[in-house]
Design an enzyme around this catalytic site. Structure first.
Site, PDB file in Angstrom:
ATOM      1  N   ALA A  82       0.825  -1.205   0.000  1.00  0.00           N
ATOM      2  CA  ALA A  82       0.000   0.000   0.000  1.00  0.00           C
ATOM      3  C   ALA A  82       0.859   1.254   0.000  1.00  0.00           C
ATOM      4  O   ALA A  82       1.269   1.752   1.059  1.00  0.00           O
ATOM      5  CB  ALA A  82      -0.934  -0.022   1.202  1.00  0.00           C
TER       6      ALA A  82
ATOM      7  N   GLY B 111       0.338   9.310  -6.877  1.00  0.00           N
ATOM      8  CA  GLY B 111       0.463   8.096  -7.687  1.00  0.00           C
ATOM      9  C   GLY B 111       1.842   8.090  -8.316  1.00  0.00           C
ATOM     10  O   GLY B 111       2.802   7.563  -7.741  1.00  0.00           O
TER      11      GLY B 111
ATOM     12  N   ILE C  26      -5.173  -0.227  -4.157  1.00  0.00           N
ATOM     13  CA  ILE C  26      -4.383  -1.263  -3.484  1.00  0.00           C
ATOM     14  C   ILE C  26      -4.886  -2.653  -3.877  1.00  0.00           C
ATOM     15  O   ILE C  26      -5.994  -3.068  -3.523  1.00  0.00           O
ATOM     16  CB  ILE C  26      -4.390  -1.062  -1.949  1.00  0.00           C
ATOM     17  CG1 ILE C  26      -3.935   0.370  -1.618  1.00  0.00           C
ATOM     18  CG2 ILE C  26      -3.499  -2.099  -1.263  1.00  0.00           C
ATOM     19  CD1 ILE C  26      -2.632   0.830  -2.285  1.00  0.00           C
TER      20      ILE C  26
ATOM     21  N   ARG D 203      -7.896 -19.785 -40.428  1.00  0.00           N
ATOM     22  CA  ARG D 203      -8.990 -18.967 -40.950  1.00  0.00           C
ATOM     23  C   ARG D 203      -8.862 -18.839 -42.472  1.00  0.00           C
ATOM     24  O   ARG D 203      -7.874 -18.292 -42.979  1.00  0.00           O
ATOM     25  CB  ARG D 203      -8.946 -17.576 -40.312  1.00  0.00           C
ATOM     26  CG  ARG D 203      -9.909 -16.571 -40.889  1.00  0.00           C
ATOM     27  CD  ARG D 203     -11.340 -16.939 -40.597  1.00  0.00           C
ATOM     28  NE  ARG D 203     -12.255 -15.848 -40.940  1.00  0.00           N
ATOM     29  CZ  ARG D 203     -13.555 -16.020 -41.112  1.00  0.00           C
ATOM     30  NH1 ARG D 203     -14.096 -17.230 -41.005  1.00  0.00           N
ATOM     31  NH2 ARG D 203     -14.324 -14.990 -41.389  1.00  0.00           N
TER      32      ARG D 203
ATOM     33  N   GLU E 129       3.102   0.344 -11.049  1.00  0.00           N
ATOM     34  CA  GLU E 129       4.545   0.212 -10.748  1.00  0.00           C
ATOM     35  C   GLU E 129       5.360   1.154 -11.646  1.00  0.00           C
ATOM     36  O   GLU E 129       6.441   0.809 -12.115  1.00  0.00           O
ATOM     37  CB  GLU E 129       4.998  -1.248 -10.830  1.00  0.00           C
ATOM     38  CG  GLU E 129       4.328  -2.080  -9.751  1.00  0.00           C
ATOM     39  CD  GLU E 129       4.970  -3.406  -9.491  1.00  0.00           C
ATOM     40  OE1 GLU E 129       6.200  -3.527  -9.609  1.00  0.00           O
ATOM     41  OE2 GLU E 129       4.218  -4.337  -9.146  1.00  0.00           O
TER      42      GLU E 129
HETATM   43  C1  LIG Z   1      -4.914  -2.092 -11.595  1.00  0.00           C
HETATM   44  C2  LIG Z   1      -4.013  -1.302 -10.694  1.00  0.00           C
HETATM   45  C3  LIG Z   1      -3.421  -1.916  -9.601  1.00  0.00           C
HETATM   46  C4  LIG Z   1      -2.611  -1.161  -8.734  1.00  0.00           C
HETATM   47  N1  LIG Z   1      -2.080  -1.776  -7.617  1.00  0.00           N
HETATM   48  C5  LIG Z   1      -1.372  -1.018  -6.734  1.00  0.00           C
HETATM   49  C6  LIG Z   1      -0.905  -1.589  -5.504  1.00  0.00           C
HETATM   50  O1  LIG Z   1      -1.106  -2.795  -5.216  1.00  0.00           O
HETATM   51  N2  LIG Z   1      -0.266  -0.787  -4.618  1.00  0.00           N
HETATM   52  C7  LIG Z   1      -0.033   0.542  -4.866  1.00  0.00           C
HETATM   53  O2  LIG Z   1       0.560   1.195  -4.032  1.00  0.00           O
HETATM   54  N3  LIG Z   1      -0.455   1.111  -6.029  1.00  0.00           N
HETATM   55  C8  LIG Z   1      -1.119   0.372  -6.958  1.00  0.00           C
HETATM   56  N4  LIG Z   1      -1.574   0.943  -8.130  1.00  0.00           N
HETATM   57  C9  LIG Z   1      -1.384   2.370  -8.333  1.00  0.00           C
HETATM   58  C10 LIG Z   1      -0.440   2.707  -9.459  1.00  0.00           C
HETATM   59  O3  LIG Z   1       0.872   2.481  -9.066  1.00  0.00           O
HETATM   60  C11 LIG Z   1      -0.741   4.155  -9.876  1.00  0.00           C
HETATM   61  O4  LIG Z   1      -1.980   4.136 -10.561  1.00  0.00           O
HETATM   62  C12 LIG Z   1       0.355   4.727 -10.760  1.00  0.00           C
HETATM   63  O5  LIG Z   1       1.518   4.973 -10.022  1.00  0.00           O
HETATM   64  C13 LIG Z   1      -0.113   6.020 -11.438  1.00  0.00           C
HETATM   65  O6  LIG Z   1      -0.623   6.924 -10.497  1.00  0.00           O
HETATM   66  P1  LIG Z   1      -2.033   7.625 -10.762  1.00  0.00           P
HETATM   67  O7  LIG Z   1      -3.038   6.588 -11.098  1.00  0.00           O
HETATM   68  O8  LIG Z   1      -2.300   8.506  -9.611  1.00  0.00           O
HETATM   69  O9  LIG Z   1      -1.796   8.483 -12.079  1.00  0.00           O
HETATM   70  P2  LIG Z   1      -1.101   9.908 -12.157  1.00  0.00           P
HETATM   71  O10 LIG Z   1       0.038   9.991 -11.231  1.00  0.00           O
HETATM   72  O11 LIG Z   1      -2.160  10.944 -12.083  1.00  0.00           O
HETATM   73  O12 LIG Z   1      -0.528   9.857 -13.642  1.00  0.00           O
HETATM   74  C14 LIG Z   1      -1.393   9.901 -14.776  1.00  0.00           C
HETATM   75  C15 LIG Z   1      -0.577   9.729 -16.021  1.00  0.00           C
HETATM   76  O13 LIG Z   1       0.337  10.797 -16.143  1.00  0.00           O
HETATM   77  C16 LIG Z   1       1.435  10.378 -16.926  1.00  0.00           C
HETATM   78  N5  LIG Z   1       2.651  10.814 -16.246  1.00  0.00           N
HETATM   79  C17 LIG Z   1       3.079  10.505 -15.000  1.00  0.00           C
HETATM   80  N6  LIG Z   1       4.239  11.133 -14.718  1.00  0.00           N
HETATM   81  C18 LIG Z   1       4.535  11.887 -15.828  1.00  0.00           C
HETATM   82  C19 LIG Z   1       5.589  12.768 -16.178  1.00  0.00           C
HETATM   83  N7  LIG Z   1       6.568  13.029 -15.320  1.00  0.00           N
HETATM   84  N8  LIG Z   1       5.574  13.354 -17.407  1.00  0.00           N
HETATM   85  C20 LIG Z   1       4.572  13.120 -18.270  1.00  0.00           C
HETATM   86  N9  LIG Z   1       3.564  12.283 -18.013  1.00  0.00           N
HETATM   87  C21 LIG Z   1       3.528  11.682 -16.805  1.00  0.00           C
HETATM   88  C22 LIG Z   1       1.347   8.859 -17.073  1.00  0.00           C
HETATM   89  O14 LIG Z   1       0.879   8.537 -18.370  1.00  0.00           O
HETATM   90  C23 LIG Z   1       0.298   8.479 -16.049  1.00  0.00           C
HETATM   91  O15 LIG Z   1      -0.435   7.342 -16.436  1.00  0.00           O
HETATM   92  C24 LIG Z   1      -2.368   0.194  -9.009  1.00  0.00           C
HETATM   93  C25 LIG Z   1      -2.963   0.791 -10.132  1.00  0.00           C
HETATM   94  C26 LIG Z   1      -3.771   0.070 -10.971  1.00  0.00           C
HETATM   95  C27 LIG Z   1      -4.383   0.754 -12.175  1.00  0.00           C
END
Ligand SMILES: Cc1cc2nc3c(=O)[nH]c(=O)nc-3n(C[C@H](O)[C@H](O)[C@H](O)COP(=O)(O)OP(=O)(O)OC[C@H]3O[C@@H](n4cnc5c(N)ncnc54)[C@H](O)[C@@H]3O)c2cc1C
Length: 400
Positions: free
Chosen positions: A130, A137, A163, A272, A367
């Site tokens: 977590a 994120g 999570i 196919r 990740e």
């Molecule tokens: C199915 C799933 C399972 C997950 N499991 C876990 C878990 O078990 N534990 C945990 O801790 N987290 C988990 N996560 C969280 C995951 O690690 C985050 O979703 C991820 O780090 C992205 O953060 P965010 O969703 O807040 O997107 P944001 O941080 O808002 O980012 C959005 C988008 O911005 C873009 N971006 C990011 N940085 C930059 C940059 N510097 N320059 C330009 N573009 C950028 C990328 O395209 C990104 O997708 C999970 C997520 C999903 C979808």
């Protein structure tokens, strides 16, 4: 069955080749891409059966539970690649046991290892990691969940989201701000048992490839300081060390999905019939298949280079990021090509390639999204370039 000739590559030792063969046989008999609608029950059952068959031992480090003394990255990658070829949910169940307990394997005290790792390896306890929060994120060092120390306890307040295993996990490794220093240097890691008062599941989250996922809430949730992993303020390093192992394994899972897509596409294209021949007789199809196979082999080379290098004790920050970026982005293209080869059948719910199309998508986000991997790779390149005085510190540190 997929082409397994890559197992002859020098990255592997005899034990890896036997492991891959044994798992392939087991997976063929015990798991399938299709699962019932109750994803929690399916996941619990998969954890139990992976544990009973002995596969989860490879997700943890430590001879006491029958595992390698240190985590064997190549074994983890082979396991994830093989499981992903058979079932996205089985891969998820395996991966989360490793990611959720990885910090304990890498930096836990002997008591913490004793208490948790054996149960993780047998499938009796389900683990979760977590780190992410609604406002942290990609920029994970901005996390706000607090843990202040009162006597011999830490008191947690705040939220975590996205999570995996949220709602079914028996314990969560939680990263919270303890304030020893600003930013990433003021975070510590704690093991929180799911039945700890003050911990609750705030919301379950449905995603396109269903698996247990939740937002967590901590409200004056007290854990003994003996549940802290590593030193106070060292939690960010603990998280990044864990991700260095498991980021490469995300790439391996993407590779497994891509290999399955190519198998399915070959099967379809060679059978196919259209225009008095098979789809595979057309050079346009052959070009597509050639591209898919080459993308897969390039990804495999990057995955097993990073895994091998880590098993040699070398730093793999750049190599793991390259593997994750190339394998997840490449798998998305390979799977999209497979859907195209299947035509209308490719988008029918339940078709293997339709499932793969949904399974792969989030691997490009979690990740560390692809953009984050690009920044990590560039930062490492600039850092290592002797002629530059460039300040790479502006690049983001490293995200989940
Ligand atoms: C199915 C799933 C399972 C997950 N499991 C876990 C878990 O078990 N534990 C945990 O801790 N987290 C988990 N996560 C969280 C995951 O690690 C985050 O979703 C991820 O780090 C992205 O953060 P965010 O969703 O807040 O997107 P944001 O941080 O808002 O980012 C959005 C988008 O911005 C873009 N971006 C990011 N940085 C930059 C940059 N510097 N320059 C330009 N573009 C950028 C990328 O395209 C990104 O997708 C999970 C997520 C999903 C979808």
């Amino acid at each position: 069955m997929s082409d397994s000739s890559f197992l002859a590559w020098p990255f592997f030792e005899g034990r890896h080749r036997s492991l891959a063969g044994d798992l392939e046989r087991w997976a063929g008999e015990h798991i399938a891409h299709e699962h019932g609608p109750d994803v929690d029950a399916e996941c619990r059952a998969l954890v139990r059966s992976l544990g009973a068959a002995g596969w989860l031992r490879h997700a943890v480090g430590g001879a006491s539970w029958g595992a390698a003394e240190v985590i064997d990255t190549r074994a983890i990658c082979l396991l994830r690649e093989t499981l992903a070829r058979h079932s996205g949910l089985a891969d998820f169940a395996f991966a989360m046991q490793g990611l959720g307990s990885g910090a304990i394997s890498l930096q836990g005290t002997p008591e913490q290892k004793e208490r948790y790792l054996g149960r993780v390896a047998s499938g009796e306890a389900i683990a979760a990691f977590a780190l992410s929060e609604p406002e942290a994120g990609s920029d994970v060092a901005a996390l706000q969940c607090q843990a202040h120390v009162e006597g011999d306890q830490a008191v947690l307040n705040g939220e975590k989201t996205w999570i995996s295993n949220g709602g079914i996990a028996d314990f969560y490794v939680v990263f919270a701000r303890t304030g020893e220093a600003p930013g990433s240097r003021g975070i510590s890691a704690f093991i929180v048992d799911a039945d700890t008062p003050g911990f609750e599941i705030a919301e379950r989250i449905d995603v396109i490839a269903p698996h247990p996922l939740a937002r967590l809430r901590f409200n004056a949730c007290r854990v003994p300081l003996s549940q802290r992993i590593g030193a106070a303020g060292e939690g960010f390093k603990v998280a990044m060390r864990t991700l260095d192992v498991f980021r490469t394994s995300v790439a391996a899972a993407a590779l497994g999905f891509a290999r399955r897509a190519l198998d399915e596409a070959l099967q379809r294209a060679t059978t196919r019939r259209m225009f008095n021949q098979t789809l595979a007789d057309f050079q346009l199809t052959q070009a597509r298949l050639a591209q898919m196979a080459t993308t897969i082999d390039s990804a495999a080379l990057l995955v097993y280079r990073a895994a091998w290098q880590r098993d040699q004790g070398q730093n793999v920050t750049k190599e793991a990021a390259m593997a994750k970026m190339a394998a997840t982005e490449g798998a998305q293209q390979v799977i999209d090509s497979a859907v195209q080869i299947f035509g209308g059948q490719g988008v029918v719910s339940g078709n293997v390639v339709e499932r793969l199309y949904r399974e792969i998508r989030s691997l490009r986000i979690y990740e560390g999204a692809t953009e984050v991997q690009q920044l990590i790779i560039a930062r490492e390149l600039i850092k290592a370039f002797p002629a530059t005085q460039g300040d790479a510190s502006a690049a983001q540190e490293s995200q989940p």
